[in-house]
Every structure is written in structure tokens, then in C-alpha cells.
Design an enzyme around this catalytic site. Structure first.
Site, short mmCIF file in Angstrom:
data_model
loop_
_atom_site.label_atom_id
_atom_site.label_comp_id
_atom_site.label_asym_id
_atom_site.label_seq_id
_atom_site.Cartn_x
_atom_site.Cartn_y
_atom_site.Cartn_z
N ARG A 108 0.26 -5.41 -6.24
CA ARG A 108 1.18 -4.29 -5.68
C ARG A 108 0.55 -3.23 -4.84
NH1 ARG A 108 6.46 -3.35 -6.37
NH2 ARG A 108 7.14 -1.33 -7.42
N THR A 408 13.23 -8.78 -1.63
CA THR A 408 12.16 -9.45 -2.31
C THR A 408 12.42 -10.92 -2.62
OG1 THR A 408 12.07 -7.61 -4.03
CG2 THR A 408 11.17 -9.70 -4.96
N THR A 426 7.36 -9.06 -2.07
CA THR A 426 8.29 -8.25 -1.69
C THR A 426 7.97 -7.12 -0.53
OG1 THR A 426 10.15 -6.52 -2.71
CG2 THR A 426 8.02 -6.25 -3.59
N ASP A 450 9.63 3.31 -4.84
CA ASP A 450 9.70 2.91 -6.40
C ASP A 450 9.21 3.85 -7.18
OD1 ASP A 450 11.23 0.51 -5.78
OD2 ASP A 450 9.85 -0.84 -6.42
N SER A 474 7.21 -1.33 -10.92
CA SER A 474 7.94 -2.50 -10.56
C SER A 474 8.95 -3.09 -11.39
CB SER A 474 7.03 -3.61 -9.93
OG SER A 474 7.79 -4.81 -9.66
N SER A 475 9.80 -3.91 -11.20
CA SER A 475 10.64 -4.58 -12.17
C SER A 475 10.30 -5.98 -12.06
CB SER A 475 12.14 -4.29 -11.95
OG SER A 475 12.27 -2.92 -12.21
N GLY A 495 15.71 -8.84 -6.85
CA GLY A 495 16.89 -8.16 -7.39
C GLY A 495 16.50 -6.70 -7.85
N GLY A 496 15.37 -6.09 -7.38
CA GLY A 496 15.09 -4.83 -8.01
C GLY A 496 15.11 -4.70 -9.72
#
Ligand code: GLU
Length: 598
Positions: A108, A408, A426, A450, A474-475, A495-496
Site C-alpha cells: 500500500r 483498480t 490500484t 482514501d 483500503s477496501s 470497485g472502491g
């Protein structure tokens, strides 16, 4: 296939959707791709035929799943440059067949040392910046983690050098690929933002317009960057010339003398330095683990909330009884998702203590949350988060924000030895922060948006405020599911925050509703992220809306598409089903090494 070093796809597709389109960003001469493939000897699924072909070629030549995943991801950095690339970050989940273990890499992006809790507060007004103002700025660019992820994965588990794995992608960047409608639309949607920067306009707005569908898109600068990294290693990015150019781009955004389109906001620089890049390290957190109907679900730990949110929701679903109808299953899925999102928003961020994370995916916590689900009546949304310190079925107070995202990409790879990679990467929004690093050919991320710009949890601490060196929540939910210790299913999606619900719903569709993997891939989706209204695809809304509304669910405005998943399911004797989207995002590309008819 016209591209040297990228094998043609040879795929058998009994279930290929009629009229399945050529995959997005297809290379010159790329053969038609297919969303479903059955067979043996290894498999690859991505959103893009060229990337899938590159991964398959590595597998065919004796590379392992990690090698193939890195090679495919590097190609996605070329053909899906608005969703992925070395200017971004991601999460890599790996099942090692010999050891029987699941490991992860957290690649990340991180905030620079200069980041503070107030980075996204406008000093003039004391209010948070508008999202687009924050996005298209230096402030949103985190220290990229993608190249460090590839380097770490190749060194730890790969059998090829990073340099060798970058070569197919360098060739695609040099020779070019054919622009399709999705690529064209992604530029068109970013015209005003891209048009503010000389480097981005030169690459993606020839003559001030998005590249035409059918034209050939080349990126010689990115080809040269990949080759430079291949020769000199990742250090040239984190400690050398490329890193210096990244820092210069953030500190002095390359504004166009003659911008294309208009931009309503000032474009702010930020203080990201070469020392921030030099200090970047991937992490290797233990995966989150939860049991679901005899399966072991391994997901991504913090700073992603994907693993805990999917794991908690599955636990709640299991404890909330067994409905006897599809609508009952979907009702429970939506309720569990809302409860899980409330807890995610309250408790999950980069620095969440391990005991809290463990508690969120525990059976005892799920029992405390599942008891709130009424099979005959939907809960009023938003539901409050549970109180981590209290016992009994007592909700605490406070609401919950929800963030969206559309960018992403995701890929799934397995090899003949049984190793599996699930990888989501992403640059955050489509087009990241809109700045191509001059002379280097890649876009920077806007991942730092984010973070929550301001506290969201009332009197309770917000786990996702910005900070120096901190990674935004993050998701992303790359997930590997084991059955009796062996891979059963690997899946993930972009997709967030809908990534969490897409992965969760596919598991519910596959395991609870008994759909096949291709059916679960194609099934219409809905996302309940603890908001008043469910966001659904039109087909879900029309099919299940009346029955769910009768239970008290509300629907927000429909969305055309949720997610763009990839997955592989593992059968007996080494059989694999590789699945990609038949329709969403222009359809994906699945392939196996040795195709077989079903
Ligand atoms: N930045 C998002 C996350 O990490 C992903 C963006 C997207 O999928 O649109 O959760």
C-alpha cells in the site's frame, strides 16, 4: 498474436457468454479473449487479454504463479494505466503449495513524512478540500508500493528475476496496443484533469482529444522505465533517478503552458521527497482468517479493511440462521454487510491493534452482531458500530461514512504446482492524481484521499485520519479460500469500498446459493455499505427489489456496474476453472495452460 514474447491464447470455453467482447486495452493482433476457461496446468484471469496472455506465457515456459502474476501486473501497468501501475500500490496474497501456507504482501502507498492530520483541510477555510481538489494535487500522492511488491514477491517466491518479468510489458509499451472503448472513455472522463499537465496531455490527449478507439497507443517512456528498472533494479525507483522524478512531480506539478479543458481548483504541490521513497518498505502481515461453512477464508489485513470486513460479514451470515429462500439469503447478506461496514468504519485503520482485528473476525463478535438481524425486517441504516468493550447484543452509537471508487484492477493466477496468487492493485481513482511523471510514462496515485479528510466518528477516535508514514485504509479484498487446507477458490475485484461487497456476494452466491463460479461471476450485484439505500445493478434491483423492499430495504439510485472480478476455482486432480467478467468493464480474459472440455 503480433507481440513477441506474448503467447496466443488457446482457451476452450463451453460457457463463454454469447458476444463476449474483446477485452479492454487489447494489444495489436490480440486474439479474441474469453471470460471462462477450464483445464489444467495453471490458469490466469485478468481484465485484459494482453496481460492474461503474458501471464500464461510465463506459466507455459515453466514460471510459477508469482512470476506470472508479476508479468501480468506489469502489462496491466501498460494497458490499464488508469487503474494500475508502478505509480500505485496494492495487496498480494499468496498460497504456497509446498508449505500449505497463505502469506501476504502489503504494498500500500504510504503518506510522506510531511503528512499531518490536517493535510486535507484547507487552511483558508478550515474545511476539508473538495474531493477533486484534493485528488488532482500533490497532496494525494502516496509513496508508491507496487514496484516494491513485485520485487519482494519475485525475490521471496518467484523463480525469475524482476527484470525478466518486466520485459513482456516493456515490449507491449514499446509496440503499442489497440485502444478500445473503455480506454477511450477513461481518458474522456479525465480530459479536464489530464489536460492540466503537459506530460499527461502529451501521452493521453493527442491533439487535445482522447486516443481514438482503434488507434495504437504506445508508451516508449514507460518501456524505457521498465528496462531501466530491469537493468538497475528497484533501487533506481526508490533511491535513484526515477524516485527523484517522482518527488519533483509532486513538489512541482508539471503544469501545461496551454491546458486542455478547464479545472476549477488550484493545483497544489506537496512535500514528498526522495527520502520518503528510500524509506518505503513493503510489509508482510499475516492474512486475516475466518471459517465459513467448513472453508477457511484468508484475506488481507490492515491497512486494508477487506479481510476483516469480509470475514466478519461471513461469520455474521453463518450465525444468522439458514434462510430457505434466495431473498432470505440476500437479506442476510445485505444486513451482515451493513453491520460489518459500521464496525470497519469505527475500528479499522493502518494502526488498529491486533487484538481488535482478531476480535472483529471472531465468532463471539459475530454472535453479538448477528443477533440484531431480523429475518422479517431490515434494520434502519446506517446501523451503529458495535461496542468492542461491551458484552451482549447492544449496539453503540454513531454513524458511518462511505467512500466510493471506480478504479483498480485485479488478477488471479495459479500454477501447475498448486501455488496461487490473488493480487489487487490500484492507483485509486481512474487516472490517479492525473500527473504522468515526465519522461517516465506512468501516472501517480491519489491513494492518500482514501484517508478520511476530517474525523468521522463523533466523539470516538477515527482510525483512518492521515499521518506521516501512515497508509490509508483500503477496501481491497484479495481472498484465497481453502477447503481442508487446499485451495478451493481465489477471488478479488476492483470497485472502491464495493470491493468488499462484491467479494462477499460472490462467496454467498457460490457457497450459499450454490451457483457455479461463472454464474456467481455474472450474477447481478448489490452493495449495502451501511447507507440508507442499497446501491444495485439494474438487473439485481428489478429481480429482487420488490421482495427486499417488502422486507424494509431501501434502494439508492442504480449503478450500471459493480466490480470487475477475477477468480479461479480448484477442482479435483488439478482441474481449474478460471473466470473473468463476461460483460462488466468490457469483459475480462481467463485462460488455462492445458484447456479441457467440460
Ligand atoms: N483506493 C481504493 C481502495 O484501496 C480502491 C479504489 C477502487 O477500487 O476504485 O480501497
Amino acid at each position: 498474436m503480433a507481440l513477441a514474447g506474448v503467447a496466443a491464447l488457446a482457451v476452450t470455453t463451453p460457457l463463454a457468454a454469447p458476444g463476449a467482447a474483446q477485452a479492454h486495452g487489447a494489444a495489436q493482433g490480440t486474439p479474441p479473449s474469453t471470460p471462462t476457461a477450464y483445464g489444467y496446468g495453471g490458469a490466469v484471469s485478468t481484465v485484459d487479454a494482453t496481460a492474461t496472455a503474458a501471464g500464461l506465457d510465463v506459466l507455459r515456459h515453466g514460471g510459477n504463479a508469482v512470476d506470472a502474476a508479476v508479468a501480468a501486473a506489469a502489462v496491466l501497468g501498460v494497458t490499464e494505466p488508469f487503474s494500475a501501475g508502478i505509480g500505485g500500490g496494492g495487496f498480494f496474497v499468496y498460497y504456497d503449495a509446498r508449505r500449505g501456507t497463505v502469506s501476504t504482501i502489503d504494498g500500500r502507498e504510504a503518506g510522506p513524512a510531511s503528512m499531518t492530520e490536517d493535510t486535507f483541510i484547507d487552511p483558508q477555510t478550515g474545511e476539508p478540500y473538495d474531493f477533486q481538489e484534493a485528488r488532482v494535487s500533490g497532496l494525494s500522492a502516496g509513496v508508491p508500493g507496487t514496484l516494491a511488491t513485485w520485487d519482494a514477491a519475485a525475490r521471496r517466491w518467484g523463480s525469475r528475476s524482476l527484470g525478466a518479468l518486466l520485459m513482456p510489458a516493456a515490449r507491449v509499451a514499446q509496440r503499442g496496443f489497440t485502444v478500445d472503448a473503455t480506454f477511450n472513455q477513461q481518458v474522456a472522463g479525465n480530459r479536464d484533469a489530464f489536460g492540466q499537465f503537459s506530460s499527461t496531455s502529451e501521452l493521453y490527449l493527442p491533439g487535445g482529444q482522447p486516443p481514438a478507439v482503434g488507434s495504437v497507443q504506445r508508451n516508449p517512456d514507460l518501456a524505457a522505465t521498465y528496462r531501466l528498472i530491469a537493468r538497475r533494479g528497484a533501487d533506481v525507483f526508490y533511491r535513484g533517478a526515477v524516485g527523484r522524478d517522482i518527488a519533483a512531480t509532486v513538489q512541482h506539478p508539471p503544469l501545461a503552458a496551454d491546458p486542455v479543458g478547464t479545472w476549477d481548483y488550484p493545483i497544489r504541490p506537496a512535500d514528498l521527497r526522495l527520502s520518503d521513497l528510500a524509506g518505503y518498505r513493503v510489509r508482510y502481515p499475516a492474512p486475516t482468517t475466518s471459517d465459513f461453512r467448513g472453508l477457511t477464508v484468508h484475506g488481507m489485513s490492515t491497512p486494508s479493511s477487506g479481510g476483516t470486513a469480509v470475514g466478519e460479514a461471513l461469520n455474521i451470515i453463518e450465525q444468522a440462521g439458514t434462510p430457505d429462500s434466495t431473498v432470505g439469503v440476500l437479506h442476510r447478506y445485505l444486513e451482515a454487510s451493513a453491520l460489518s461496514f459500521a464496525d470497519r468504519n469505527r475500528y479499522v485503520g493502518d494502526y488498529t491493534p491486533q487484538p481488535v482485528l482478531k476480535k472483529l473476525v471472531s465468532e463471539s463478535w459475530a454472535a453479538k452482531r448477528a443477533c440484531q438481524i431480523d429475518p422479517g425486517r431490515a434494520l434502519a441504516k446506517p446501523v451503529p458500530p458495535g461496542d468492542i468493550n461491551a458484552s451482549g447484543c447492544t449496539p453503540a452509537t454513531a454513524g458511518a461514512p462511505v467512500e466510493n471508487g471506480q478504479s483498480t484492477t485485479n488478477l488471479t493466477v495459479a500454477d501447475r504446482w498448486g501455488n496461487v496468487v490473488e493480487y489487487t492493485l490500484t492507483i485509486e481513482q481512474i487516472g490517479g492524481n492525473a500527473m504522468v511523471v515526465p519522461g517516465r510514462g506512468f501516472l501517480l496515485n491519489n491513494e492518500l484521499t482514501d484517508f478520511n479528510f476530517a474525523p468521522t466518528q463523533g466523539d470516538a477516535p477515527d482510525p483512518n485520519l492521515p499521518g506521516p508514514g501512515k497508509r490509508p485504509r483500503s477496501s481491497m479484498s484479495p481472498t484465497i479460500v481453502l477447503k481442508h487446507g487446499k485451495p478451493f477458490l481465489a477471488l478479488g475485484s476492483p470497485g472502491g469500498s464495493t470491493i468488499i461487497t462484491t467479494v462477499l456476494q460472490m462467496l454467498v452466491d457460490r457457497v450459499e446459493l450454490g451457483m457455479s463460479l461463472p454464474e456467481a461471476m455474472a450474477a447481478p450485484r448489490a452493495s449495502q455499505r451501511n447507507t440508507a439505500g442499497i446501491v444495485a445493478e439494474p438487473a439485481f434491483h428489478s429481480r429482487y427489489g420488490p421482495a427486499l423492499t417488502a422486507l424494509g430495504h431501501q434502494f439508492a439510485e442504480d449503478t450500471p456496474e459493480l466490480g470487475a472480478a477475477t477468480a479461479i476455482e480448484f477442482g479435483r486432480h488439478g482441474a481449474m476453472i478460471a473466470a473473468a467478467e463476461p460483460v462488466r468493464r468490457g469483459s475480462g480474459a481467463a485462460a488455462v495452460v492445458w484447456p479441457a472440455r467440460r
